[in-house]
Design an enzyme around this catalytic site. Structure first.
Site, mmCIF file in Angstrom:
data_model
loop_
_atom_site.group_PDB
_atom_site.id
_atom_site.type_symbol
_atom_site.label_atom_id
_atom_site.label_comp_id
_atom_site.label_asym_id
_atom_site.label_seq_id
_atom_site.Cartn_x
_atom_site.Cartn_y
_atom_site.Cartn_z
ATOM 1 N N HIS A 8 23.867 18.641 47.939
ATOM 2 C CA HIS A 8 25.212 18.358 47.461
ATOM 3 C C HIS A 8 26.120 18.272 48.911
ATOM 4 O O HIS A 8 26.150 18.846 49.729
ATOM 5 C CB HIS A 8 25.884 19.790 46.835
ATOM 6 C CG HIS A 8 25.400 19.548 45.365
ATOM 7 N ND1 HIS A 8 25.936 20.646 44.470
ATOM 8 C CD2 HIS A 8 24.396 19.107 44.729
ATOM 9 C CE1 HIS A 8 25.411 20.393 43.149
ATOM 10 N NE2 HIS A 8 24.561 19.667 43.482
ATOM 11 N N TYR B 156 34.857 25.529 41.716
ATOM 12 C CA TYR B 156 35.532 26.794 41.725
ATOM 13 C C TYR B 156 36.752 26.815 41.266
ATOM 14 O O TYR B 156 37.382 26.054 41.654
ATOM 15 C CB TYR B 156 35.479 27.264 43.313
ATOM 16 C CG TYR B 156 34.144 27.606 43.986
ATOM 17 C CD1 TYR B 156 33.044 26.672 44.338
ATOM 18 C CD2 TYR B 156 33.868 28.972 44.038
ATOM 19 C CE1 TYR B 156 31.786 27.122 44.981
ATOM 20 C CE2 TYR B 156 32.584 29.109 44.736
ATOM 21 C CZ TYR B 156 31.523 28.308 45.004
ATOM 22 O OH TYR B 156 30.403 28.722 45.570
ATOM 23 N N PRO C 44 29.430 37.180 45.784
ATOM 24 C CA PRO C 44 28.872 36.036 45.532
ATOM 25 C C PRO C 44 29.633 34.905 45.791
ATOM 26 O O PRO C 44 29.258 33.585 45.889
ATOM 27 C CB PRO C 44 28.027 36.102 44.706
ATOM 28 C CG PRO C 44 28.629 36.979 43.569
ATOM 29 C CD PRO C 44 29.328 37.912 44.335
ATOM 30 N N LYS D 83 26.781 33.449 50.106
ATOM 31 C CA LYS D 83 26.299 33.786 51.466
ATOM 32 C C LYS D 83 25.123 34.938 51.356
ATOM 33 O O LYS D 83 24.611 35.111 52.332
ATOM 34 C CB LYS D 83 27.649 34.429 52.299
ATOM 35 C CG LYS D 83 28.651 33.517 52.634
ATOM 36 C CD LYS D 83 28.119 32.635 53.769
ATOM 37 C CE LYS D 83 28.755 31.236 53.913
ATOM 38 N NZ LYS D 83 28.157 30.114 53.927
ATOM 39 N N TYR E 195 31.326 27.818 54.529
ATOM 40 C CA TYR E 195 30.384 27.431 53.220
ATOM 41 C C TYR E 195 29.062 26.779 53.526
ATOM 42 O O TYR E 195 28.013 27.239 53.121
ATOM 43 C CB TYR E 195 31.378 26.749 52.243
ATOM 44 C CG TYR E 195 30.583 26.801 50.770
ATOM 45 C CD1 TYR E 195 29.591 26.120 50.333
ATOM 46 C CD2 TYR E 195 31.132 27.645 49.924
ATOM 47 C CE1 TYR E 195 29.088 26.182 49.425
ATOM 48 C CE2 TYR E 195 30.672 27.559 48.692
ATOM 49 C CZ TYR E 195 29.441 26.863 48.187
ATOM 50 O OH TYR E 195 28.977 26.965 47.281
HETATM 51 P P1 FAS Z 1 16.736 41.836 47.561
HETATM 52 O O1 FAS Z 1 17.401 42.908 46.762
HETATM 53 O O2 FAS Z 1 16.616 40.616 47.243
HETATM 54 O O3 FAS Z 1 15.126 42.352 47.908
HETATM 55 C C1 FAS Z 1 15.109 43.741 48.256
HETATM 56 C C2 FAS Z 1 13.540 44.285 47.540
HETATM 57 O O4 FAS Z 1 13.176 45.348 47.994
HETATM 58 C C3 FAS Z 1 13.361 43.999 45.920
HETATM 59 O O5 FAS Z 1 12.361 43.307 45.806
HETATM 60 C C4 FAS Z 1 13.229 45.517 45.647
HETATM 61 O O6 FAS Z 1 12.683 45.685 44.402
HETATM 62 C C5 FAS Z 1 12.699 46.220 46.923
HETATM 63 N N1 FAS Z 1 12.869 47.429 46.895
HETATM 64 C C6 FAS Z 1 14.147 48.341 46.591
HETATM 65 N N2 FAS Z 1 13.696 49.664 46.804
HETATM 66 C C7 FAS Z 1 12.624 49.507 47.347
HETATM 67 C C8 FAS Z 1 11.564 50.794 47.611
HETATM 68 N N3 FAS Z 1 12.236 52.051 47.456
HETATM 69 N N4 FAS Z 1 10.443 50.584 48.026
HETATM 70 C C9 FAS Z 1 9.866 49.388 48.168
HETATM 71 N N5 FAS Z 1 10.594 48.374 47.854
HETATM 72 C C10 FAS Z 1 11.902 48.380 47.480
HETATM 73 N N6 FAS Z 1 23.834 36.107 46.234
HETATM 74 C C11 FAS Z 1 24.346 34.672 46.338
HETATM 75 O O7 FAS Z 1 24.622 34.195 47.268
HETATM 76 N N7 FAS Z 1 24.775 34.304 45.276
HETATM 77 C C12 FAS Z 1 24.589 34.731 43.895
HETATM 78 O O8 FAS Z 1 25.004 34.134 43.026
HETATM 79 C C13 FAS Z 1 23.962 36.253 43.876
HETATM 80 N N8 FAS Z 1 23.846 36.715 42.595
HETATM 81 C C14 FAS Z 1 23.115 37.951 42.681
HETATM 82 C C15 FAS Z 1 23.127 38.644 41.333
HETATM 83 C C16 FAS Z 1 22.381 39.892 41.257
HETATM 84 C C17 FAS Z 1 22.287 40.495 40.118
HETATM 85 C C18 FAS Z 1 22.102 40.586 42.741
HETATM 86 C C19 FAS Z 1 21.584 41.887 42.850
HETATM 87 C C20 FAS Z 1 22.227 39.806 43.777
HETATM 88 C C21 FAS Z 1 22.883 38.539 43.923
HETATM 89 N N9 FAS Z 1 23.050 37.757 44.972
HETATM 90 C C22 FAS Z 1 23.418 36.638 45.206
HETATM 91 C C23 FAS Z 1 22.855 38.363 46.335
HETATM 92 C C24 FAS Z 1 21.289 38.232 46.604
HETATM 93 O O9 FAS Z 1 21.109 36.973 46.393
HETATM 94 C C25 FAS Z 1 20.742 38.990 47.542
HETATM 95 O O10 FAS Z 1 21.730 38.426 48.861
HETATM 96 C C26 FAS Z 1 19.476 38.691 48.325
HETATM 97 O O11 FAS Z 1 18.541 38.930 47.115
HETATM 98 C C27 FAS Z 1 19.253 39.320 49.546
HETATM 99 O O12 FAS Z 1 17.742 39.416 49.792
HETATM 100 P P2 FAS Z 1 16.892 40.730 50.232
HETATM 101 O O13 FAS Z 1 17.737 41.149 51.410
HETATM 102 O O14 FAS Z 1 15.730 40.331 50.444
HETATM 103 O O15 FAS Z 1 17.278 41.782 49.209
HETATM 104 C C1 PHB Z 2 24.917 30.226 41.874
HETATM 105 O O1 PHB Z 2 24.488 28.812 41.554
HETATM 106 O O2 PHB Z 2 24.315 31.204 41.269
HETATM 107 C C2 PHB Z 2 25.963 30.139 42.674
HETATM 108 C C3 PHB Z 2 26.508 29.292 43.373
HETATM 109 C C4 PHB Z 2 27.631 29.587 44.231
HETATM 110 C C5 PHB Z 2 27.903 30.775 44.467
HETATM 111 C C6 PHB Z 2 27.587 31.934 43.780
HETATM 112 C C7 PHB Z 2 26.376 31.659 42.822
HETATM 113 O O3 PHB Z 2 28.990 31.010 45.228
#
Ligand code: FAS
Ligand code: PHB
Length: 395
Positions: free
Chosen positions: A76, A205, A298, A302, A388
């Site tokens: 994009h 957005y 989100p 980032k 961004y």
């Molecule tokens: P993660 O949370 O992805 O990974 C951590 C891992 O550690 C998980 O697999 C977990 O099971 C494991 N863990 C936890 N406790 C543990 C323990 N006691 N022992 C062993 N393992 C354990 N970011 C965006 O940019 N855009 C979005 O739209 C967006 N939507 C999101 C929606 C949700 C519901 C959530 C929770 C996050 C969202 N995020 C979004 C943020 C997300 O993308 C995170 O920034 C990203 O997953 C970060 O990656 P990790 O740091 O690897 O953490």
């Molecule tokens: C998504 O596609 O999940 C998305 C895109 C942009 C954002 C957050 C989430 O800022």
């Protein structure tokens, strides 16, 4: 008696941070063992982020993890900013020469898991009672109970806390040794996946007096959309019709001939909005990366990209420490990573507070003025584009 495993780096968490770190370390001959609380199926199925920054895509290409991304991802040039009766395209490529890619975190996760499996390195899924030990010493360890019910101890040179915002790493060091900054927002995102072709070519957005909305996507046949809802909202409060009606209103259905096409909703969830930064990101031989160290709303896309940039900085630091006993990069890791973390934290806050409606009409006028300035001024648009599309890893 615990079964003892010796390795170079014990990684807690098999999300993007943990598995990318394992991949980068292995590329430089550093062994790791990953300990993950959930099952492989659960980790692979989580629906989360959707946008990859330019720096993230560059890194994935450099380390051979971008084959599917190149084939299935969607590059994009920018995004649309919208408010009632107006929609403006912010072209990142024209403004800062950097694009972004739409490629779901679920897909990144699958690519990382496939690459990790191909290396044959150890990963323990469904681990419980995960605990960190002696992180202040030169021989830290991680204990856990495996899915086999047996006790295990991983002895390592360093521990990488990649266990997200609810894992044990974040609080492994005494509270006196760490500082946390937090901001909770009074609203959440209701996110849906829908089996319908996106009604837009790039993300929209939208500011609206009813609340923020965003139109994203996952592919040519799957749309990803979000609605601002009050904090504490339950998905049960929102029927499909109510969701599509609100999206149509907020995204400007019918405005200038544009139409939002609804379709079957296949997934829905409510995501609370908060910012959190914890410092330092290094405590003795424990190094934090990703959500274990910081959370961003989100709105700035980032979260996933910060996890990648942390790991891009942490991997060479651990290689130097493990293979050459050189701690210079490890000593600088926290300060270097936190500079980029705070930049992304500010930008995520700036996008969130610009676009989400509150209760104060004065704030609403400020937001509209800010949007008009960003959309209408090269300086404003360039500022958004620079942040961004992503700053260099070493910011
Ligand atoms: P993660 O949370 O992805 O990974 C951590 C891992 O550690 C998980 O697999 C977990 O099971 C494991 N863990 C936890 N406790 C543990 C323990 N006691 N022992 C062993 N393992 C354990 N970011 C965006 O940019 N855009 C979005 O739209 C967006 N939507 C999101 C929606 C949700 C519901 C959530 C929770 C996050 C969202 N995020 C979004 C943020 C997300 O993308 C995170 O920034 C990203 O997953 C970060 O990656 P990790 O740091 O690897 O953490
Ligand atoms: C998504 O596609 O999940 C998305 C895109 C942009 C954002 C957050 C989430 O800022």
């Amino acid at each position: 008696m615990a079964q003892t495993i010796r390795t170079d780096v014990a990684i807690i968490g098999a999300g993007p941070a943990g598995l990318l770190l394992a991949h980068l370390l292995a590329a430089d001959g550093v062994e790791s063992v990953v300990v993950e609380a959930r099952s492989a199926e659960y980790v692979a199925a989580r629906i989360r982020a959707g946008i990859l920054e330019h720096s993230t895509v560059d890194l994935l290409r450099q380390v051979g993890l971008a084959t599917r991304l190149q084939a299935e991802g969607d590059e994009h040039r920018g995004i649309y900013l919208q408010w009632p009766h107006e929609r403006h395209h912010i072209d990142f490529v024209d403004l800062v020469g950097r694009s972004v890619w739409v490629y779901g975190q679920t897909e990144v996760q699958k690519d990382l898991m496939a690459a990790h499996a191909a290396t044959g390195q150890q990963i323990h899924y469904e681990a419980s009672d995960v605990a960190l030990h002696d992180i202040g010493s030169t021989s830290p360890s991680v204990t856990f109970r495996g899915s086999d019910g047996r006790a295990h101890r991983v002895e390592a040179i360093a521990v990488a806390g990649c266990d997200g915002s609810h894992g044990p790493s974040r609080t492994a060091a005494p509270s006196a040794g760490r500082q946390t900054w937090e901001r909770a927002y009074p609203y959440s995102w209701l996110g849906v996946l829908a089996d319908v072709a996106p009604s837009t070519d790039e993300l929209i957005y939208a500011w609206h007096s009813d609340g923020f909305a965003m139109h994203s996507m996952r592919s040519a046949t799957v749309s990803r959309l979000y609605l601002q809802v009050p904090g504490g909202t339950s998905v049960d409060q929102w029927s499909d019709d109510r969701i599509w009606d609100a999206l149509a209103t907020r995204l400007g259905h019918g405005q200038g001939g544009w139409r939002l096409t609804p379709g079957p909703i296949t997934s829905r969830s409510v995501l609370p909005m908060r910012s959190r930064v914890q410092a330092p990101m290094r405590l003795g031989r424990l190094f934090l990366a990703g959500d274990a160290a910081h959370i961003v709303p989100p709105t700035g896309a980032k979260g996933l990209n910060l996890a990648v940039s942390d790991v891009a900085l942490l991997a060479p630091a651990l290689v130097a420490l493990v293979r050459h006993g050189n701690g210079t990069l490890a000593d600088a890791y926290s300060e270097t990573a936190l500079r980029r973390v705070w930049r992304a934290t500010h930008f995520s806050w700036w996008m969130t507070t610009m676009l989400h409606i509150g209760t104060d009409p004065f704030d609403a006028q400020l937001q509209l003025s800010q949007l008009r300035w960003v959309a209408g001024s090269a300086a404003g648009a360039t500022g958004l584009a620079e942040n961004y599309a992503g700053l260099p890893i070493r910011y």
